[in-house]
Design a protein around this motif. Structure first.
Motif, short mmCIF file in Angstrom:
data_model
loop_
_atom_site.label_atom_id
_atom_site.label_comp_id
_atom_site.label_asym_id
_atom_site.label_seq_id
_atom_site.Cartn_x
_atom_site.Cartn_y
_atom_site.Cartn_z
N VAL A 130 0.86 -1.17 0.00
CA VAL A 130 0.00 0.00 0.00
C VAL A 130 0.90 1.22 0.00
CG1 VAL A 130 -1.69 1.31 1.34
CG2 VAL A 130 -1.81 -1.18 1.30
N SER A 131 0.61 2.21 -0.86
CA SER A 131 1.41 3.42 -0.89
C SER A 131 0.48 4.64 -0.89
CB SER A 131 2.30 3.43 -2.14
OG SER A 131 3.22 4.50 -2.09
N VAL A 132 0.76 5.58 0.01
CA VAL A 132 -0.09 6.76 0.14
C VAL A 132 0.77 8.01 0.08
CG1 VAL A 132 -1.62 8.02 1.71
CG2 VAL A 132 -1.82 5.54 1.52
N LYS A 133 0.34 9.00 -0.70
CA LYS A 133 1.01 10.29 -0.77
C LYS A 133 0.01 11.37 -1.13
CE LYS A 133 1.94 10.52 -5.60
NZ LYS A 133 2.81 10.98 -6.66
N PRO A 134 0.21 12.61 -0.74
CA PRO A 134 1.14 12.97 0.30
C PRO A 134 0.51 12.81 1.67
CG PRO A 134 0.10 14.95 -0.53
CD PRO A 134 -0.53 13.78 -1.26
N VAL A 135 1.32 12.31 2.61
CA VAL A 135 0.96 12.44 4.02
C VAL A 135 1.64 13.73 4.48
CG1 VAL A 135 1.19 11.44 6.31
CG2 VAL A 135 0.73 9.96 4.35
N VAL A 136 0.87 14.64 5.05
CA VAL A 136 1.39 15.96 5.38
C VAL A 136 1.68 16.06 6.87
CG1 VAL A 136 0.95 18.44 5.28
CG2 VAL A 136 0.09 16.94 3.46
N LEU A 137 2.94 16.38 7.20
CA LEU A 137 3.36 16.55 8.60
C LEU A 137 3.53 18.05 8.86
CD1 LEU A 137 6.08 13.73 8.84
CD2 LEU A 137 3.67 13.61 9.49
N PRO A 138 2.91 18.57 9.90
CA PRO A 138 3.06 19.99 10.22
C PRO A 138 4.54 20.32 10.45
CG PRO A 138 1.40 18.96 11.64
CD PRO A 138 2.07 17.87 10.88
N ALA A 139 4.99 21.45 9.88
CA ALA A 139 6.40 21.82 9.99
C ALA A 139 6.53 23.32 10.23
CB ALA A 139 7.15 21.41 8.72
N PRO A 140 6.17 23.77 11.44
CA PRO A 140 6.30 25.19 11.73
C PRO A 140 7.73 25.67 11.60
CG PRO A 140 5.65 23.93 13.70
CD PRO A 140 5.67 22.98 12.56
N GLY A 141 7.90 26.84 10.99
CA GLY A 141 9.25 27.38 10.82
C GLY A 141 9.95 26.92 9.56
N ARG A 142 9.37 25.98 8.83
CA ARG A 142 10.01 25.46 7.60
C ARG A 142 9.57 26.25 6.38
NH1 ARG A 142 8.81 21.16 3.85
NH2 ARG A 142 10.61 19.86 3.32
N GLY A 143 8.46 26.98 6.51
CA GLY A 143 7.94 27.72 5.37
C GLY A 143 6.81 26.99 4.67
N GLU A 144 6.81 25.68 4.77
CA GLU A 144 5.70 24.87 4.29
C GLU A 144 5.75 23.51 4.97
OE1 GLU A 144 6.28 23.63 -0.03
OE2 GLU A 144 7.58 25.38 0.19
N ASP A 145 4.60 22.87 5.06
CA ASP A 145 4.53 21.58 5.73
C ASP A 145 5.33 20.53 4.96
OD1 ASP A 145 3.03 22.57 7.80
OD2 ASP A 145 1.11 22.02 6.90
N LEU A 146 5.70 19.48 5.66
CA LEU A 146 6.52 18.42 5.08
C LEU A 146 5.61 17.36 4.47
CD1 LEU A 146 9.30 17.04 4.69
CD2 LEU A 146 8.99 16.02 6.95
N ARG A 147 5.84 17.09 3.18
CA ARG A 147 5.05 16.06 2.49
C ARG A 147 5.88 14.80 2.34
NH1 ARG A 147 3.00 20.74 1.51
NH2 ARG A 147 0.79 20.98 0.96
N VAL A 148 5.26 13.67 2.67
CA VAL A 148 5.97 12.40 2.59
C VAL A 148 5.12 11.37 1.87
CG1 VAL A 148 7.18 12.87 4.77
CG2 VAL A 148 5.15 11.46 4.79
N ARG A 149 5.81 10.42 1.29
CA ARG A 149 5.16 9.24 0.71
C ARG A 149 5.41 8.08 1.66
NH1 ARG A 149 4.88 7.73 -5.16
NH2 ARG A 149 4.23 5.56 -5.21
N VAL A 150 4.37 7.33 1.94
CA VAL A 150 4.47 6.20 2.86
C VAL A 150 4.07 4.93 2.11
CG1 VAL A 150 3.73 5.24 5.06
CG2 VAL A 150 3.81 7.73 4.76
#
Length: 314
Positions: free
Chosen positions: A20-40
């Motif tokens: 099973v593959s899911v994208k994007p899973v979005v992780l909050p990333a304050p201070g990065r300028g934008e949230d972190l997107r990952v593929r799982v």
């Protein structure tokens, strides 16, 4: 098929399972300028899944490295691939204030994944409670390998040669560094020394077990040295390391960064098959899942009539 291909293919890998593959899973990333997107990506069934957090090379994204991620996942690992800020998919401007800090933000991206495993489990249907938090490895290619190495204990040296901040992470039990850049200083071209001050790694504190994978025809445009530059992480770090030298391989190591990608200069499915099987076997043993996987893989390579590479350990 050559005898080599057969020898490595016959390694006891087992049949691939549904994934099973899911994208994007979005992780909050304050201070990065934008949230972190990952593929799982994870096997559709099974529990206590070991985890590989993978850091991509310059300009790539969570969508890259299918030849590795697909294999690892189909053979029992959950693979988490963040998209770093240097990805072409994000198109960050060279004069963006974050640009000089990307090397550091990349490390934070990987730690954010480790911090967010519960959120990641919840975001992927059927994954809840199935990740083994005690068996987590980090892997990366090229710039991603340098990023991964920092979690294993590598440091960035300052102009005086003093090691910078320790960014290692005790949650990481093993690593795989593919085409990891070597020593800085006089080993860099003047351009690299001027523009990439973070390319000055110190490996003396890189104590976490790791497999370093280097191509013996990987000539970097950033270093004045030859392909042996890519073995520094093995030579200059404490023991508990292995080195896989892949014969004839350039920076793409036969094509690990994707299927039919244009930047692959040394396309060779045999090399890719070798690397994915050996990295899989290495992590199976390094994470305590199967003590015999890595010795058996090494034996299969040593017994091949026309091997595609060699392994040494220290």
């Amino acid at each position: 098929m050559s005898h080599t291909g057969t020898a490595t293919t016959d390694m006891a890998v087992g049949a691939p399972t549904a994934v099973v593959s899911v994208k994007p899973v979005v992780l909050p990333a304050p201070g990065r300028g934008e949230d972190l997107r990952v593929r799982v990506s994870a096997p559709a069934t099974g529990s206590e899944l070991p985890v590989i957090v993978f850091s991509h090379g310059f300009g790539e994204s969570m969508d890259g490295y299918g030849p590795l991620a697909d294999f690892w996942t189909a053979h029992g690992f959950a693979v988490i691939q963040p998209t770093h800020l240097d990805s072409r998919t994000l198109n960050l401007s060279p004069d963006d204030p974050r640009t000089p800090l990307i090397w550091r933000l990349r490390v934070e991206d990987l730690k954010r994944v480790l911090d967010g495993l519960e959120l990641i489990e919840a975001a992927v249907p059927g994954l809840g409670g199935r990740l083994d938090r005690g068996r987590v490895a980090v892997a990366g290619h090229s710039w991603g390998a340098q990023t991964a190495s920092m979690l294993l204990g590598a440091r960035v040296l300052d102009p005086k040669g003093e090691p910078g901040e320790d960014l290692s992470d005790p949650r990481i039990k093993a690593g795989v560094l593919l085409a990891v850049p070597g020593a800085g200083g006089a080993d860099l071209t003047p351009f690299a020394a001027e523009h990439f001050p973070f390319m000055n790694p110190g490996f003396a504190e890189m104590t976490t077990p790791a497999l370093i994978v280097a191509g013996d025809r990987d000539q970097s445009l950033l270093s004045v040295r030859g392909p042996d530059w890519f073995t520094d992480a093995y030579v200059l770090s404490p023991g508990g390391k292995s080195l896989l030298t892949v014969f004839g391989a350039e920076h793409s190591l036969g094509g690990i960064s994707g299927y039919n990608v244009t930047e692959t200069t040394d396309e060779n499915p045999g090399r890719v098959a070798l690397i994915r099987r050996l990295t899989w076997a290495y992590l199976r043993t390094a994470l305590g899942l199967d003590d015999s996987a890595w010795p058996a893989a090494r034996a299969a390579l040593a017994e091949a009539g026309d091997p595609l590479g060699r392994i040494e350990s220290r």
